[in-house]
Design an enzyme around this catalytic site. Structure first.
Site, PDB file in Angstrom:
ATOM      1  N   ASP A 289       0.770  -1.467  -0.043  1.00  0.00           N
ATOM      2  CA  ASP A 289      -0.130  -0.536   0.187  1.00  0.00           C
ATOM      3  C   ASP A 289       1.322   1.095  -0.204  1.00  0.00           C
ATOM      4  OD1 ASP A 289      -3.575   0.584   1.572  1.00  0.00           O
ATOM      5  OD2 ASP A 289      -2.472   1.762  -0.221  1.00  0.00           O
TER       6      ASP A 289
HETATM    7  C1  GLC Z   1      -4.074   4.367  -0.605  1.00  0.00           C
HETATM    8  C2  GLC Z   1      -5.537   3.190   0.006  1.00  0.00           C
HETATM    9  C3  GLC Z   1      -5.051   1.946  -0.964  1.00  0.00           C
HETATM   10  C4  GLC Z   1      -4.726   2.250  -2.771  1.00  0.00           C
HETATM   11  C5  GLC Z   1      -3.820   2.971  -2.310  1.00  0.00           C
HETATM   12  C6  GLC Z   1      -3.148   3.551  -4.303  1.00  0.00           C
HETATM   13  O1  GLC Z   1      -3.634   4.379   1.156  1.00  0.00           O
HETATM   14  O2  GLC Z   1      -5.127   2.538   1.417  1.00  0.00           O
HETATM   15  O3  GLC Z   1      -6.459   1.281  -1.229  1.00  0.00           O
HETATM   16  O4  GLC Z   1      -4.836   1.775  -3.836  1.00  0.00           O
HETATM   17  O5  GLC Z   1      -3.100   4.021  -1.223  1.00  0.00           O
HETATM   18  O6  GLC Z   1      -4.263   5.166  -3.920  1.00  0.00           O
END
Ligand code: GLC
Length: 720
Positions: A289
């Site tokens: 993430d």
């Molecule tokens: C965010 C979220 C995740 C998302 C990623 C990219 O913090 O936790 O669900 O896909 O970043 O945007």
């Protein structure tokens, strides 16, 4: 099943790659913002997260600013993927640099959050899950993929299948609610819809299952907070939804921000290697993430970025989303023997495999400005968004007021009634102002006369339509709430309308269950509209005027009081002193233990009668049947739910567990016999020593129109 030709191409390419080029493939870069001030994507993220910038400001700045996509790094083979890049021309330009100007010409993979639509926004997942219709979920995923791939996106960070039992957690909006089976089926349908059975299609979108795992169990419903649970509960209630989505063929998995009983998912070898790869046989790509690898320092599990990179890669993390830890440290970690070359090659292979499977090596340039424009917001997509919204909105109360008659004089109240941009809900990163139609837009389009309720004026009308609830910025990531009450302004407005003596329809826009007691008190009808997307207004009117009969049912329990969270979910256990009149039983002094609206609940303009329940053991498990009749005077779709309970077991078991469901269409007076076959594995659970067991003895079968409204049959189960 791996493709031998692709595996050979991976092997040949690996042999040519330098250590630096291998490390470059592990790095996903976000666009940095240039111009007014030099800010990286993650710095903006941090500013939004710690409140120095609102999401709207960030979105406006990022979309307006000319982003720097670090083209020199790309040319040097230091970037394998982008996050947040939208636009076929921009993508093709950067892809041309990767393919034609870098030494080995390895194409980029471009990831974006396509969570519930791209430009044609479908209802938020929590809403759409209330349709209990996998075929619909697959169709809206397909629509999303057609639009996103036309805009140069190759992979979406979806489906999210985090079982969410606590509505204080803002990301419940992105889930299919509190049940494991529904989240699993939702994820499975989305994976099939995004990917199709041919990933090389230009409109195939690689799916990334998230957030692995149990992110929805954050303590206190507070985002990013700890997750601590028994291994039994983890296996029984949280892992199944990810497993089903992975086994549906998802080609990527995103570990969650949280820890599981003290081990952050990003560095959790048991999770990323033992379960995901060894037990489930996953051979796709794992991607962290945003900045999550670096945040293992905050967790207190890594001493510094180098240590975080070492632990993450050795645990089974392949790609680093924007933290830069891999790019900065993996080369030296391999040279120092802290990460083996084999482990690095494994990660690079998983990434290259997905790029080969998508056909990006042989066919790297996709779409065009014309194709992109033509793909967006087509009449067919808008029609699908409208259908999905009709099937997602839950009728929670109706004292006979609905459906409304044509020509009725309407008083329109509440700011959310007139704001189309609020209808898209959370995670609608590509949506443009005006893409979503408000309730007021719907009334205007149908030339239905209405008067606006203002601070001073209550207009003459026959019925008030009163919009209450949450704005999109109050929902989704980093949007946990300590109170689920309606705002004071909403409560005051509802009371004001009630005092007028004229009937009131409350239309609730939100990304989560809220405490709707004041709406129950003041309104004659309540429609839970959620954040219903592009066709919000038209779909609401379809339901209010009876052109479509409401059929949606709740997939998350609605609390009467915030203090009931998170214990009011449907599949709880009884305890030794189940709530009762006697003082010394498990309940609150100041609130009921039961939710205001239970799991599986939703009203219709017709009524249904259940009869003749029957259940019997079969070789494979339990066969159950029931008759449902439409006892009203309009056609309807009824979601028949089949639950079971194991009343005496080797570990205490939930008072209900959803085993199966079926959505059935019935004409007035029509009856249908519905049958369910519950596989015996569904009856199983883990005993104290983590042995998977299926008991002999009584199994209760409960079938009906909600978890609270069922008929019961019993089966003496003999586990042969
Ligand atoms: C965010 C979220 C995740 C998302 C990623 C990219 O913090 O936790 O669900 O896909 O970043 O945007």
């Amino acid at each position: 099943m791996k493709n031998p030709e692709i595996e050979k191409r991976i092997k040949d390419l690996l042999e040519k790659m330098t250590l630096e080029e291998k490390v470059g493939q592990l790095h996903q870069a976000g666009g940095s913002i240039v111009g007014a001030f030099e800010l990286s994507f993650e710095e903006v993220l941090t500013m939004v997260q710690d409140g120095r910038m609102t999401e709207e400001e960030a979105h406006k700045m990022i979309s307006a600013a000319e982003l720097d996509w670090h083209e020199d790094d790309l040319r040097a083979g230091r970037i394998g993927s982008y996050l947040g890049l939208v636009g076929s021309e921009k993508m093709n330009r950067l892809q041309r640099i990767a393919v034609e100007e870098s030494r080995l010409g390895i194409p980029l993979i471009n990831g974006f959050d396509v969570i519930h639509g791209f430009r044609t926004i479908a209802p938020i997942p929590l809403a759409e899950s209330c349709a209990w219709e996998p075929e619909l979920w697959q169709r809206t995923a397909r629509m999303s993929a057609e639009e996103a791939t036309a805009a140069g996106v190759h992979m979406t960070f979806s489906p999210m299948v985090d079982v969410s039992k606590d509505p204080r957690w803002g990301r419940i909006a992105e889930s299919a609610g509190e049940d494991a089976l529904l989240n699993g089926l939702f994820g499975e349908a989305k994976v099939k819809g995004y990917q199709t059975d041919d990933l090389t299609r230009h409109d195939a979108l690689a799916a990334c299952v998230k957030h692995f795992a149990a992110y929805g169990a954050a303590e206190g419903g507070r985002d990013y907070n700890r997750v601590d649970m028994s291994p039994q509960r983890f296996e029984e209630e949280y892992l199944p939804s990810y497993e089903r989505a992975v086994k549906a063929g998802a080609r990527a998995v995103m570990p969650a921000f949280n820890d599981i009983s003290g081990m952050p998912c990003s560095v959790n070898k048991k999770l990323l290697t033992d379960i995901l790869r060894k037990r489930w046989g996953f051979d796709g790509m794992t991607i962290s993430d945003a900045n999550a690898i670096a945040e293992c320092i905050n967790h207190g599990i890594a001493a510094d970025r180098r240590d975080a990179a070492r632990q993450a890669l050795n645990a089974g993390m392949d790609m680093d989303m924007t933290s830069g830890c891999f790019l900065d440290h993996v080369k030296e970690l391999v040279e120092a023997g802290k990460v083996s070359m084999d482990k690095l090659d494994e990660a690079v292979s998983n990434i290259l495999r997905l790029k080969f499977e998508l056909g990006l090596f042989d066919d790297p340039y996709r779409s065009s400005a014309e194709q992109e424009k033509a793909a967006m917001l087509t009449p067919a997509h808008r029609a699908l968004a409208r259908e999905a919204a009709q099937k997602s909105m839950v009728l929670l109360k109706n004292d006979g007021l609905l459906p409304l008659k044509q020509g009725i004089r309407i008083g329109l109240a509440g700011t959310l009634a007139s704001n189309g941009d609020e209808m898209c809900g959370t995670w609608a990163g590509a949506v443009q102002p005006g893409d979503c139609k408000s309730l007021r837009d719907g009334l205007d389009a149908e030339q239905i006369r209405y008067s606006m309720v203002t601070e001073e004026l209550l207009p003459e009308c026959d019925v008030f339509l009163c919009a209450v609830g949450e704005r999109k910025a109050e929902s989704g990531e980093a949007s946990s709430r300590a109170s689920l009450e309606l705002t004071e302004a909403d409560k005051t407005l509802l009371n004001r309308l009630k005092e007028s003596g004229r009937p009131v329809v409350a239309i609730v826009f939100a990304g989560r269950p809220l405490c709707l007691g004041p709406a129950v008190e003041c309104a004659d009808a309540i429609l839970m509209a959620w954040h219903p997307g592009a066709e919000a207004g038209p779909a609401i009117l379809d339901l209010l005027f009876g052109r479509v009969n409401p059929s949606a049912k709740l997939t998350a329990s609605f609390p009467e009081a915030t203090g009931q969270c998170p214990t009011m979910y449907y599949d709880h256990i009884r305890t030794g002193r189940p709530a009762g009149k006697f003082k010394y039983t498990s309940k609150y002094l100041d609130a009921p233990v039961e939710p205001l609206f239970p799991f599986g609940f939703g009203l219709s303009y017709t009524s249904y009668q259940y009869s003749d329940i029957f259940a019997v053991q079969t070789e494979k498990g339990i066969h159950a049947e029931i008759t449902v009749q439409n006892t009203g005077d309009v056609d309807g779709d009824e979601i028949v739910q089949c639950y079971f309970r194991d009343p005496v077991a080797q570990r205490v078991r939930p008072i209900r567990k959803l085993a199966a469901f079926e959505k059935v269409t019935l004409q007035p007076g029509e009856s249908k016999r519905i049958a369910f076959d519950i596989p015996k594995e569904a009856l199983g659970y883990y005993d104290q020593d983590m042995n998977f067991v299926i008991d002999d003895g009584l199994i209760e079968i409960h079938i009906g129109g909600s978890v609270r409204d069922t008929l019961q049959a019993n089966v003496e189960y003999h586990n042969s």
